[in-house]
Every structure is written in structure tokens, then in C-alpha cells.
Design a protein around this motif. Structure first.
Motif, short mmCIF file in Angstrom:
data_model
loop_
_atom_site.label_atom_id
_atom_site.label_comp_id
_atom_site.label_asym_id
_atom_site.label_seq_id
_atom_site.Cartn_x
_atom_site.Cartn_y
_atom_site.Cartn_z
N SER A 93 0.82 -1.21 0.00
CA SER A 93 0.00 0.00 0.00
C SER A 93 0.86 1.26 0.00
O SER A 93 0.63 2.18 -0.79
N ALA A 94 1.87 1.29 0.88
CA ALA A 94 2.72 2.48 0.97
C ALA A 94 3.41 2.76 -0.36
O ALA A 94 3.49 3.91 -0.81
N SER A 95 3.92 1.71 -1.01
CA SER A 95 4.64 1.91 -2.27
C SER A 95 3.71 2.39 -3.37
O SER A 95 4.09 3.24 -4.19
N ALA A 96 2.48 1.89 -3.41
CA ALA A 96 1.53 2.32 -4.43
C ALA A 96 1.12 3.78 -4.24
O ALA A 96 1.10 4.57 -5.19
N PHE A 97 0.81 4.14 -3.01
CA PHE A 97 0.37 5.52 -2.74
C PHE A 97 1.54 6.50 -2.86
O PHE A 97 1.35 7.65 -3.28
N ALA A 98 2.75 6.05 -2.51
CA ALA A 98 3.93 6.91 -2.70
C ALA A 98 4.17 7.16 -4.19
O ALA A 98 4.50 8.28 -4.60
N ALA A 99 4.00 6.11 -4.99
CA ALA A 99 4.13 6.28 -6.44
C ALA A 99 3.10 7.28 -6.95
O ALA A 99 3.41 8.16 -7.78
N ARG A 100 1.89 7.17 -6.45
CA ARG A 100 0.82 8.09 -6.84
C ARG A 100 1.16 9.52 -6.44
O ARG A 100 0.87 10.47 -7.17
N ALA A 101 1.81 9.65 -5.27
CA ALA A 101 2.15 10.98 -4.76
C ALA A 101 3.43 11.54 -5.37
O ALA A 101 3.73 12.72 -5.22
N GLY A 102 4.19 10.66 -6.03
CA GLY A 102 5.43 11.10 -6.64
C GLY A 102 6.57 11.28 -5.65
O GLY A 102 7.44 12.14 -5.85
N ILE A 103 6.57 10.50 -4.58
CA ILE A 103 7.64 10.59 -3.59
C ILE A 103 8.26 9.20 -3.37
O ILE A 103 7.68 8.19 -3.75
N ASP A 104 9.42 9.17 -2.75
CA ASP A 104 10.14 7.92 -2.54
C ASP A 104 9.52 7.09 -1.42
O ASP A 104 8.92 7.63 -0.48
N CYS A 105 9.71 5.78 -1.51
CA CYS A 105 9.21 4.86 -0.49
C CYS A 105 10.30 3.87 -0.13
O CYS A 105 10.90 3.23 -1.01
N PHE A 106 10.59 3.75 1.17
CA PHE A 106 11.57 2.80 1.68
C PHE A 106 10.85 1.78 2.56
O PHE A 106 10.04 2.14 3.41
N VAL A 107 11.14 0.50 2.31
CA VAL A 107 10.44 -0.58 3.00
C VAL A 107 11.43 -1.53 3.65
O VAL A 107 12.38 -1.97 3.00
N LEU A 108 11.20 -1.85 4.92
CA LEU A 108 11.98 -2.87 5.62
C LEU A 108 11.07 -4.05 5.90
O LEU A 108 9.99 -3.88 6.51
N ILE A 109 11.48 -5.24 5.46
CA ILE A 109 10.67 -6.44 5.67
C ILE A 109 11.51 -7.50 6.38
O ILE A 109 12.73 -7.51 6.27
N PRO A 110 10.86 -8.43 7.10
CA PRO A 110 11.60 -9.54 7.71
C PRO A 110 12.09 -10.49 6.62
O PRO A 110 11.32 -10.87 5.74
N GLU A 111 13.36 -10.85 6.66
CA GLU A 111 13.94 -11.70 5.62
C GLU A 111 13.21 -13.05 5.53
O GLU A 111 13.08 -13.75 6.52
N GLY A 112 12.73 -13.37 4.32
CA GLY A 112 12.10 -14.66 4.08
C GLY A 112 10.76 -14.85 4.75
O GLY A 112 10.21 -15.95 4.76
N LYS A 113 10.18 -13.78 5.29
CA LYS A 113 8.93 -13.91 6.06
C LYS A 113 7.81 -13.08 5.46
O LYS A 113 6.95 -12.57 6.17
N ILE A 114 7.81 -12.94 4.14
CA ILE A 114 6.79 -12.14 3.49
C ILE A 114 6.27 -12.90 2.27
O ILE A 114 7.04 -13.50 1.52
N ALA A 115 4.94 -12.92 2.12
CA ALA A 115 4.34 -13.60 0.97
C ALA A 115 4.75 -12.90 -0.32
O ALA A 115 4.79 -11.66 -0.39
N LEU A 116 5.06 -13.70 -1.35
CA LEU A 116 5.58 -13.14 -2.58
C LEU A 116 4.60 -12.22 -3.29
O LEU A 116 4.99 -11.28 -3.98
N GLY A 117 3.31 -12.49 -3.13
CA GLY A 117 2.32 -11.63 -3.76
C GLY A 117 2.43 -10.20 -3.25
O GLY A 117 2.26 -9.23 -4.01
N LYS A 118 2.76 -10.05 -1.98
CA LYS A 118 2.88 -8.72 -1.37
C LYS A 118 4.23 -8.09 -1.72
O LYS A 118 4.31 -6.89 -2.03
N LEU A 119 5.29 -8.88 -1.65
CA LEU A 119 6.62 -8.38 -1.97
C LEU A 119 6.68 -7.88 -3.41
O LEU A 119 7.27 -6.83 -3.70
N SER A 120 6.04 -8.61 -4.32
CA SER A 120 6.05 -8.21 -5.72
C SER A 120 5.40 -6.85 -5.92
O SER A 120 5.83 -6.06 -6.77
N GLN A 121 4.37 -6.54 -5.14
CA GLN A 121 3.70 -5.24 -5.26
C GLN A 121 4.65 -4.10 -4.89
O GLN A 121 4.77 -3.11 -5.61
#
Length: 352
Positions: A93-121
Motif C-alpha cells: 500500500s505504501a509503495s503504491a500511494f507513494a508512487a501516486r504521490a510522486g515521492i520515494d518509499c523505503f520498505v523494511l521487511i523480515p527476511e524470508g517472512k513475506i508472501a511473494l504476492g505482497k513483496l512483488s507489489q
């Protein structure tokens, strides 16, 4: 016919926005409230069950409601970058809305603990994604420290605008039902959603839109149930990755929602979650992410204890779409058969 313009325009009078706020929207909200008669027949025919299907938000989860507020207010404040920790849906969600807003988005995720459908977004929307050698709670600690020291806006649910935006789901439920349900059931991970729904219901009552409040019922995964246990879980484990959180940011607020509403927060096992997940798909034709099915598992558990009264109206929030985690769907379903491209071979397998 009026066009849906997103939750800020629809519920502007209840939100902290003004004419100066640049509204960053993907037309989120307005998600279906599906009457689940088949599910009710299985669990208890004397109950009226509705499913608030948040998986049909633009990025496939309820997070979009809060993110439209968080990004709109970040833009209003002149922010040029946002940051979040995520088990998946927040990053999408953050990456999509940041793209819409035209600003940068930085994301920290737990290694190997995220569903690929979400990571791909998050990746396709152009976010800078870092995998942390730790769990969600480690990632959240880091982004809180970074946002306190550097010019980036934190958009996790500790951001008050996130919770404020998510209150709109409670407004939609009341608008659709012409009043509140008797019980509202939610999965509990970082606990921002149960906090937001309770705040939304209270706001509507304070404004005279409704005259009573629902009982709030929350369910954590047994391997990630800090509120149920009464202490943080250092290494939370559950296949329901969206609620794999050991130290919820909105812990106190969730407990307040539980206590003030006369409700409860309990846990369900991964086995119960998977059974409910499959039941939703096969009985109602609704494909939700595993964490969402904790609500159905929880209602089944309470029904076995005789918790509900005849005629009660329940709303169950399904937080995300099943395509967020397609690997699990395939893993717990019957395998596909391979046959020769001949009618007789097909008929034999189908038993026709």
C-alpha cells in the motif's frame, strides 16, 4: 450517478483534512459487505453473518484506507519520502500511494517472512526494499529510529493518520446496515485495525449517526498471540504472515477496544485458520489471505462455546485478498490432474 472518489472525499467531515490537503487517492474504500448465508448455515443458522471484504481495495488490503490519509498528510507537510516496516500489506500500500504521490518509499521487511504476492507489489511500484535479518518487530524498531532522525515520514500504524483513515471501514459498515452490527470480528496482528474500527464506531455514535456500539472480537494466531499471552513473543510463528507480529504497536489501544466494548481477544491455531480459509473459498466463493480467515476460525470457536445469541448480526473483516499469498492456496488445495488431450481421459478423471 455519483462517482466514488475515495474515503477522504466520502468521509471528509470526520477526518483531519482541509482544502489545503492534497488528496492522494486510488479510490480506495467502498468495499463489499457480503451477506454470508452459506457460512451461517455451517456455523449457526440463527446468526446473520456479513463479510467486509477489504481484499477488494486497490492494492488488495485494508491498508489503503489508512495510507490515503498518511500520504495525503505527508504531501501536505512537504515530505519527499516515506518509510515503513511491513509483513507485506503495508509495503504494498505504501509503495503504491507513494508512487501516486510522486515521492520515494523505503520498505523494511523480515527476511524470508513475506508472501511473494505482497513483496512483488512493493517492488513493482518502485519502493526501495530492504530485507532485515530479524522479524517484523526488529524492522519496526529500525524505521521508528530512522524516521525520528532523518527527513522521512513513518507510515506504519503508529502514524495517527493511518488509524484515522481506517476508521472509514466502520463508517461504511454502519451506512450499509443502517446501524452497527452486534459484534465485529477482526484478525489482530499489529492491532491497528481493531483500534481503528472501535474509534470509527465511537465517532459515529458521538456524532449521533448510530445509537449503540458493537462488541469487538479479535483473534490472533496461536504462535503470535502476545495480547492473549500478556507479554511480547520474541519469535512469532504462523503461516498467517500478515499477523505474524510479536509486539503490536497498538497493543494498549486494542485492549481498550476489547474492554470498552465488552469483547475479547483470543487465539486460533494455524490448523483452524487453514480450515476456515478453505471454508470461505468453497462455501462463499471468497478468496482471502490466511490472516483474514482467523475471523471465521474465531467465530467457529466461540460458537462451540455457545457465545452468541440467536439473531445476532456479525460483521467479519477479511483484511486482504487471497492472491497476496497464492503459494498457500496451492499448498492446501487438491492438486491439478494431468491428462491426455482426449475426451475419454478427461471424462474418466471427472467421473462422468
Amino acid at each position: 450517478m455519483s462517482r466514488w472518489m475515495g474515503v477522504i472525499e466520502r468521509y471528509r467531515e470526520f477526518l483531519s483534512v482541509s482544502e489545503k490537503t492534497p488528496v492522494i487517492t486510488l479510490n480506495e474504500g467502498n468495499t463489499p459487505l457480503v451477506k454470508a448465508d452459506n457460512l451461517a448455515r455451517i456455523i449457526n443458522p440463527d446468526l446473520e453473518i456479513y463479510l467486509k471484504y477489504e481484499g477488494l481495495n486497490p492494492t488488495g488490503s485494508f491498508k489503503d484506507r489508512g495510507m490515503t490519509m498518511a500520504l495525503s498528510k505527508a504531501r501536505e507537510a512537504g515530505s519527499r519520502a516515506v518509510i515503513c516496516a511491513s509483513t507485506g500489506n503495508t509495503s504494498a500500500s505504501a509503495s503504491a500511494f507513494a508512487a501516486r504521490a510522486g515521492i520515494d518509499c523505503f520498505v523494511l521487511i523480515p527476511e524470508g517472512k513475506i508472501a511473494l504476492g505482497k513483496l512483488s507489489q512493493a517492488m513493482v511500484h518502485g519502493a526501495r526494499v530492504l530485507q532485515v535479518k530479524g522479524n517484523f518487530d526488529d524492522a519496526l524498531r529500525l524505521v521508528r529510529e530512522i524516521s525520528a532522525e532523518h527527513p522521512v515520514t513513518l507510515v506504519n500504524s503508529v502514524n495517527p493518520y493511518r488509524i484515522e483513515g481506517q476508521t472509514t471501514a466502520a463508517f461504511e459498515v454502519c451506512d450499509a446496515l443502517d446501524g452497527p452490527p452486534d459484534c465485529h470480528v477482526l484478525p489482530v496482528g499489529n492491532a491497528g485495525n481493531i483500534t481503528a474500527y472501535w474509534r470509527g464506531y465511537r465517532t459515529y455514535r458521538e456524532q449521533g449517526v448510530i445509537d449503540r456500539l458493537p462488541v469487538m472480537l479479535g483473534f490472533q494466531a496461536a504462535g503470535a498471540a502476545p495480547i492473549v499471552l500478556g507479554h511480547p513473543v520474541e519469535k512469532p510463528e504462523t503461516l498467517a504472515t500478515a499477523i505474524r507480529i510479536g509486539n503490536p504497536a497498538s497493543w494498549k489501544q486494542a485492549v481498550a477496544a476489547r474492554d470498552e466494548s465488552g469483547g475479547l481477544i483470543e487465539s486460533v491455531t494455524d490448523e483452524e485458520i487453514v480450515e476456515a480459509y478453505r471454508m470461505l473459498a468453497s462455501a462463499e466463493g471468497i478468496f482471502c489471505e490466511p490472516a483474514s480467515a482467523a475471523t471465521v476460525a474465531g467465530v467457529r470457536k466461540l460458537q462451540e462455546r455457545g457465545y452468541f445469541r440467536k439473531g445476532q448480526r456479525l460483521v467479519l473483516t477479511l483484511t486482504g485478498h487471497g492472491l497476496k499469498d497464492p503459494d498457500l492456496a496451492i499448498r492446501v488445495s487438491s492438486p491439478a490432474h494431468t491428462v491426455e488431450a482426449e475426451k475419454d481421459a478427461v471424462l474418466k478423471v471427472l467421473g462422468l
